[in-house]
Motif scaffolding. Structure first.
Motif, PDB file in Angstrom:
ATOM      1  N   MET A   1       0.849  -1.175   0.000  1.00 53.63           N
ATOM      2  CA  MET A   1       0.000   0.000   0.000  1.00 53.63           C
ATOM      3  C   MET A   1       0.892   1.235   0.000  1.00 53.63           C
ATOM      4  N   THR A   2       0.477   2.222  -0.758  1.00 52.33           N
ATOM      5  CA  THR A   2       1.235   3.474  -0.818  1.00 52.33           C
ATOM      6  C   THR A   2       0.657   4.482   0.177  1.00 52.33           C
ATOM      7  N   ALA A   3       1.426   5.523   0.440  1.00 51.86           N
ATOM      8  CA  ALA A   3       0.952   6.587   1.335  1.00 51.86           C
ATOM      9  C   ALA A   3      -0.300   7.229   0.764  1.00 51.86           C
ATOM     10  N   GLU A   4      -0.337   7.405  -0.557  1.00 51.95           N
ATOM     11  CA  GLU A   4      -1.503   8.022  -1.192  1.00 51.95           C
ATOM     12  C   GLU A   4      -2.745   7.145  -1.033  1.00 51.95           C
ATOM     13  N   GLN A   5      -2.597   5.844  -1.200  1.00 52.05           N
ATOM     14  CA  GLN A   5      -3.732   4.932  -1.030  1.00 52.05           C
ATOM     15  C   GLN A   5      -4.246   4.962   0.407  1.00 52.05           C
ATOM     16  N   LEU A   6      -3.328   4.936   1.348  1.00 53.02           N
ATOM     17  CA  LEU A   6      -3.720   4.957   2.757  1.00 53.02           C
ATOM     18  C   LEU A   6      -4.391   6.283   3.104  1.00 53.02           C
ATOM     19  N   GLN A   7      -3.861   7.361   2.595  1.00 54.10           N
ATOM     20  CA  GLN A   7      -4.452   8.678   2.825  1.00 54.10           C
ATOM     21  C   GLN A   7      -5.869   8.734   2.259  1.00 54.10           C
ATOM     22  N   GLN A   8      -6.071   8.198   1.079  1.00 54.74           N
ATOM     23  CA  GLN A   8      -7.391   8.186   0.457  1.00 54.74           C
ATOM     24  C   GLN A   8      -8.381   7.360   1.280  1.00 54.74           C
ATOM     25  N   LEU A   9      -7.943   6.237   1.804  1.00 55.61           N
ATOM     26  CA  LEU A   9      -8.823   5.398   2.628  1.00 55.61           C
ATOM     27  C   LEU A   9      -9.262   6.129   3.890  1.00 55.61           C
ATOM     28  N   ILE A  10      -8.307   6.755   4.556  1.00 56.49           N
ATOM     29  CA  ILE A  10      -8.630   7.476   5.792  1.00 56.49           C
ATOM     30  C   ILE A  10      -9.558   8.654   5.483  1.00 56.49           C
ATOM     31  N   SER A  11      -9.216   9.427   4.457  1.00 57.28           N
ATOM     32  CA  SER A  11     -10.014  10.606   4.101  1.00 57.28           C
ATOM     33  C   SER A  11     -11.409  10.242   3.603  1.00 57.28           C
ATOM     34  N   ALA A  12     -11.557   9.073   3.003  1.00 55.48           N
ATOM     35  CA  ALA A  12     -12.876   8.640   2.522  1.00 55.48           C
ATOM     36  C   ALA A  12     -13.803   8.298   3.689  1.00 55.48           C
ATOM     37  N   GLY A  13     -13.235   7.831   4.796  1.00 54.91           N
ATOM     38  CA  GLY A  13     -14.062   7.434   5.928  1.00 54.91           C
ATOM     39  C   GLY A  13     -14.134   8.442   7.048  1.00 54.91           C
ATOM     40  N   LEU A  14     -13.329   9.486   6.962  1.00 53.72           N
ATOM     41  CA  LEU A  14     -13.243  10.459   8.044  1.00 53.72           C
ATOM     42  C   LEU A  14     -12.958  11.830   7.431  1.00 53.72           C
ATOM     43  N   PRO A  15     -13.803  12.835   7.696  1.00 56.88           N
ATOM     44  CA  PRO A  15     -13.532  14.160   7.125  1.00 56.88           C
ATOM     45  C   PRO A  15     -12.265  14.746   7.754  1.00 56.88           C
ATOM     46  N   CYS A  16     -11.236  14.931   6.951  1.00 57.65           N
ATOM     47  CA  CYS A  16      -9.938  15.384   7.460  1.00 57.65           C
ATOM     48  C   CYS A  16      -9.577  16.758   6.916  1.00 57.65           C
ATOM     49  N   ASP A  17      -9.130  17.625   7.807  1.00 57.01           N
ATOM     50  CA  ASP A  17      -8.550  18.894   7.383  1.00 57.01           C
ATOM     51  C   ASP A  17      -7.103  18.658   6.952  1.00 57.01           C
ATOM     52  N   VAL A  18      -6.443  17.737   7.657  1.00 58.78           N
ATOM     53  CA  VAL A  18      -5.064  17.359   7.363  1.00 58.78           C
ATOM     54  C   VAL A  18      -4.967  15.850   7.509  1.00 58.78           C
ATOM     55  N   CYS A  19      -4.294  15.218   6.570  1.00 55.78           N
ATOM     56  CA  CYS A  19      -3.996  13.789   6.674  1.00 55.78           C
ATOM     57  C   CYS A  19      -2.628  13.583   6.036  1.00 55.78           C
ATOM     58  N   GLN A  20      -1.597  13.599   6.878  1.00 57.71           N
ATOM     59  CA  GLN A  20      -0.221  13.467   6.408  1.00 57.71           C
ATOM     60  C   GLN A  20       0.290  12.091   6.796  1.00 57.71           C
ATOM     61  N   LEU A  21       0.911  11.412   5.850  1.00 57.31           N
ATOM     62  CA  LEU A  21       1.418  10.068   6.102  1.00 57.31           C
ATOM     63  C   LEU A  21       2.862   9.941   5.668  1.00 57.31           C
ATOM     64  N   GLU A  22       3.610   9.225   6.465  1.00 52.91           N
ATOM     65  CA  GLU A  22       4.985   8.857   6.127  1.00 52.91           C
ATOM     66  C   GLU A  22       5.130   7.387   6.471  1.00 52.91           C
ATOM     67  N   GLY A  23       5.960   6.697   5.731  1.00 55.71           N
ATOM     68  CA  GLY A  23       6.186   5.301   6.056  1.00 55.71           C
ATOM     69  C   GLY A  23       6.903   4.561   4.955  1.00 55.71           C
TER      70      GLY A  23
END
Length: 80
Positions: A1-23
């Protein structure tokens, strides 16, 4: 899974003002800012994020996720 995919999953289920991922694809570090965290304890906030990821948290798709979660007001103070 990429950071972009994970960010999209989180943002799709939770309204986020910021969703920053590193890994590295297995171990992730997230900073998430959401009004949905208002009035919630840290463990409840993390549970909300885990719920958006569903079974991915129990498979090897997301092996580990470390989070810092903030409300918009907390984030504003943090950023000041």
């Amino acid at each position: 899974m990429t950071a972009e995919q994970l960010q999209q999953l989180i943002s799709a289920g939770l309204p986020c003002d910021v969703c920053q991922l590193e890994g590295d694809g297995r171990h992730w570090y997230a900073t998430i800012v959401s009004a949905a965290f208002e009035g919630k304890r840290p463990i409840q906030r993390h549970q909300q994020v885990y719920a958006t990821l569903g079974s991915r948290m129990y498979t090897d798709e997301v092996h580990a996720l470390s989070m810092k979660t903030f409300t918009p007001a907390e984030w504003a103070k943090q950023s000041a």
